[in-house]
Design an enzyme around this catalytic site. Structure first.
Site, PDB file in Angstrom:
ATOM      1  N   SER A 179       0.839  -1.194   0.000  1.00 16.28           N
ATOM      2  CA  SER A 179       0.000   0.000   0.000  1.00 16.28           C
ATOM      3  C   SER A 179       0.880   1.252   0.000  1.00 16.28           C
ATOM      4  CB  SER A 179      -0.962  -0.041   1.192  1.00 16.28           C
ATOM      5  OG  SER A 179      -2.004   0.895   1.060  1.00 16.28           O
ATOM      6  N   ASP A 226      -9.163  -4.882  -5.750  1.00 15.93           N
ATOM      7  CA  ASP A 226      -8.778  -3.986  -4.651  1.00 15.93           C
ATOM      8  C   ASP A 226      -9.856  -2.912  -4.465  1.00 15.93           C
ATOM      9  OD1 ASP A 226      -7.574  -2.224  -2.874  1.00 15.93           O
ATOM     10  OD2 ASP A 226      -5.588  -2.449  -3.775  1.00 15.93           O
ATOM     11  N   HIS A 245      -7.576  -5.650  -1.218  1.00  9.90           N
ATOM     12  CA  HIS A 245      -6.351  -4.920  -0.864  1.00  9.90           C
ATOM     13  C   HIS A 245      -5.392  -5.794  -0.058  1.00  9.90           C
ATOM     14  CE1 HIS A 245      -3.973  -1.327  -0.452  1.00  9.90           C
ATOM     15  NE2 HIS A 245      -3.990  -1.399   0.856  1.00  9.90           N
TER      16      HIS A 245
END
Length: 798
Positions: A648, A721, A755
């Site tokens: 991330s 995601d 994610h």
């Protein structure tokens, strides 16, 4: 390609049995224990899914997609250590949302069926289980879909009887049109939003529910309150009144459902409306600043120590923290029978944060301010509503070394919580992490309200790392304690605060004995501008730096913004903590002979009026240079074989480090964002918009610097995601740029993954990709020197 597996030494670390669910009963002598499943398969992730208003819903079950639950529920009695299994359950069942009745004599939970969730109940003595109605619970919006009302009644959220699923042909009657409002606002880049009139109809169908009141003694069930999209429900301490929130139309195409317009109503025990407390519009146009709020009433809260008194707050600054005003919040209350006008109480100079109740002369109220990172804890006197609160603690939340801790609460039989006090009510009980330069030592303090003096009641003692989890509601001399060591996983104990008497609750074995004796050291060092840094160094068992050849190293980090350089360097981990090896962390590569520098400090400091992001690139470079230099000095790292990675925001950092340094043989960027113009209303701690500082957004986009990336970059992303800002297109476009620029890059898209990656096949393949990438790209010194020369020439030409 097909799914691959990493070397078995790494693969063996994936399917380790996770800790079970443990849920204490009201008298704390009984614990519900249920096992957690291992990772799901890709086939499970392929279950039906609809994406609506920020939610991912399983349309067959009317529940959040991907929620799995627990299995093999049983009851443990602490005083005897006896475990008994629940009786009468379907073989191989999966269960969610366990809870206790207020008197502790009954247990409720939901069975996961093919059709949806079904409520079941269990008598504590016999452990005989039986269903409560059909498998027609509506849990599409998440949360616990039922609630005990006393000991023998439930409120259950069920689907609307006879509701017909909408068809696309009936709900597409023309083009999709949106008009701007003409109001300034700032919305993050949300995913899975409503896109059409058909989506609106689908969301209405899946989200609408009817509450039913079910009586266990008779089995009789009746509709309760009006049907609708129920976003919240909470009863008063005396059980006579209920606060309910309904999401109302028109829905928004710009924000998720939790920002949709809503109505807040006060109901009586029969579900009839007493009064409407507020109607609030959709939240689409808040001021573009952290701490911005709506101007309507918000944060409704039952006073826990009163039969039926309702509190809420309203902004006095128009919801805009940029305004200079003496007070930002006004608290109000309303008391049964709720027929009068709301009464004003205290004003707060900063944004309202929390309210903890105890008695008429004692409540704790917290307010905060983002710009200064300031949080103030105040004592308040709710039975003297106009009396000004007294400041107990005024704390900068970045300053972990001087954190006073948090007040402790316990639950009443009404299931509302109140402050835990001692010494006849004059002493608050507080718990904290006890951060200090040598590492944290969690503590329990008594804080005397009269003298304002602290007394240390208990503290974690090396070589253990111990954490107090909660105090027993009915016997608050006891608290649940988690104890671990560097080589021993956490286990749980009941400990008496005064005598030190302990009862062991669990005896979990070491989850990966093959790595039990790997080396760990907290490394401290300094970056070029004097900021103190630290990181967690893990090396394989038996490795002795200086006596053996340096190792290949994987460095893993996640940037953090600070307003104070001194606080950025504070140590937050203990050498005595157990190092849990998650397959999603970099630690599995210890089994492949790598050294791992995990969570190495990546502070981004912006003191005073300076914004951290104005020098983001310069600071991540300094952080990395200092870390690499220290690892090489220690004899741990071979500078030709150092890799950097992150997930991330850590992936964003990784791309920048490859573009702006020559420190690394390669990088691994998982589920990142690389083009900041695609997140134009802010990201992480950046509250300025693209249109305020376009040059900053462009400069902070690794996509713009793709031509400078000479080291190989592996990009991994979940194909679905849903995280704000990290659309899969971010990695796709970054890879396309690198590919067309002739760079060494690889893109791996994991099917059905969000994610964070969930399926066993995905995690094993991710580890295979990472291991293969690092084995391929341990570059020789000559190649690194050539890359440096190319970079220097490119800089001269610019």
């Amino acid at each position: 390609m097909n799914y691959q597996r990493p070397p078995e030494a790494i693969a063996d670390l994936v399917n380790l049995k996770p800790d079970p669910l443990m849920l204490f009963g009201p008298d704390r002598d009984y614990i519900i224990i249920a096992d957690r499943p291992m990772y799901p398969s890709v086939e499970e992730l392929k279950e039906p899914k609809v994406k609506l208003a920020g939610r991912q819903i399983n349309p067959d079950r009317f529940s959040p997609h991907g929620s799995r639950g627990f299995y093999h529920p049983r009851l443990r009695r602490i005083s005897t250590g006896e475990d008994r299994s629940f009786q009468g359950l379907p073989k191989g069942g999966m269960y969610r949302y366990f809870s206790w009745s207020p008197d502790g004599n009954r247990i409720a939970f939901c069975l996961v069926t093919e059709d949806g969730l079904q409520l079941w109940t269990c008598d504590r003595k016999s452990l005989h289980c039986q269903p409560v109605g059909e498998s027609d619970i509506n849990n599409s919006l998440g949360g616990v879909p039922y609630d005990f009302i006393g000991n023998e009644r439930f409120l259950i959220k069920r689907r609307i009887p006879g509701a017909k699923k909408p068809s696309m042909s009936e709900n597409v009657t023309g083009p999709i049109v949106q008009d701007s409002s003409g109001k300034e606002g700032s919305n993050r880049t949300y995913t899975n939003l409503l896109q059409s009139d058909y989506d609106v109809a689908l969301f209405r169908y899946y989200a609408s529910s009817q509450l039913y009141l079910h009586r266990l003694d008779t089995g009789h069930e009746t509709p309760w309150a009006e049907p609708g999209i129920i976003a919240g429900l909470g009863d008063s301490p005396n059980g006579k009144y209920f606060l309910i929130t309904y999401v109302v139309e028109p829905f928004s195409f710009n924000v998720p459902y939790d920002k949709f317009a809503d109505r807040v109503l006060l109901l009586d025990r029969e579900g009839s409306v007493i009064r409407e407390l507020t109607q609030r519009p959709v939240v689409e146009h808040l001021p573009p600043a952290f701490g911005a709020v709506i101007t309507q009433p918000r944060r409704f809260n039952w006073r826990s120590d009163h039969p039926a008194q309702l509190y809420w707050t309203e902004a006095l600054d128009g919801g805009d923290p940029r305004k200079n005003v003496p007070y930002r919040e006004q608290l109000y209350y309303l008391e049964s029978p709720f027929t009068g006008e709301p009464q004003k109480t205290i004003k707060l100079p900063m944004r309202f944060g929390a309210l903890r109740w105890c008695r008429g002369d004692l409540a704790i109220v917290v307010d905060w301010e983002w710009a200064t990172r300031r949080q103030v804890t105040r004592r308040w006197f709710p039975d003297a509503p106009q009396r000004q609160p007294e400041v107990l603690f005024d704390h900068n939340w970045e300053d972990n070394y001087n954190d006073p801790g948090s007040v402790v609460t316990v639950s009443l039989p009404s299931d509302h919580s109140v402050l835990l006090t001692r010494d006849g009510g004059d002493t608050l009980v507080m718990v904290g992490n006890g951060h200090r330069p040598e590492g944290p030592q969690p503590f329990i303090d008594g804080f005397n309200l009269t003298t304002r003096q602290k007394t240390r009641l208990w503290e974690s003692t090396p070589p253990y790392f111990e954490r107090p989890l909660f105090f027993l509601d009915e016997d608050p001399d006891y608290f649940l304690l988690a104890r671990e060591q560097a080589s021993e996983r956490p286990n749980f104990f009941l400990r008496h605060l005064l005598t030190g008497e302990e009862v062991r609750i669990t005896d979990f074995p070491h989850p990966y004995p093959q790595l039990r004796h790997t080396n760990y050291e907290l490394i401290t060092y300094e970056r070029a501008d004097g900021v103190q840094l630290s990181g967690e160094l893990h090396t394989p068992e038996g490795f002795e730096p200086g006596r053996e050849a340096p190792l290949p190293v994987l460095m893993w980090a996640y940037p953090q913004e600070y307003k104070d350089a001194d606080k950025a360097g504070q140590v937050l981990t203990s050498a005595h903590q157990f190092r849990r090896i998650s397959p999603l962390s970099p630690l599995p590569f210890l089994a492949a002979g790598y050294a791992v520098f995990d969570d190495f400090a990546m502070p981004i400091v912006g003191e005073g009026d300076e914004e951290p992001n104005e020098t983001f690139i310069e600071q991540v470079r300094m952080n990395a240079e200092a870390a690499v230099r220290r690892l090489v000095e220690l004899g741990v790292a071979d500078p030709r074989r150092i890799f950097v990675g992150g997930h991330s925001y850590g992936a964003f950092m990784t791309a920048h480090l490859l573009a702006h340094t020559d420190l690394f043989a390669g990088g691994i960027a998982r589920s990142g964002a690389f083009n900041r113009t695609l997140t134009p209303f802010g990201f992480q701690a950046e509250e300025r918009t693209f249109w305020q500082v376009p040059e900053t957004y462009v400069r902070l986009s690794p996509f713009v610097h793709a031509d400078k990336i000479d080291s190989p970059l592996l990009l991994i992303h979940g194909e679905e995601d849903s995280n704000s800002g990290t659309y899969p297109v971010q990695s796709k476009r970054m890879f396309t740029a690198l590919d067309n620029l002739g760079k060494n890059a690889r893109l791996c898209l994991l099917p059905y993954e969000d994610h964070g990656y969930a399926a066993e096949e995905s995690i094993l393949h991710m580890l295979w990709e990472m291991h293969r990438w690092m084995e391929m790209h341990q570059r020789p010194a000559a190649e690194k020197a050539a890359a440096t020369a190319r970079r220097e020439e490119a800089h001269r030409q610019r």
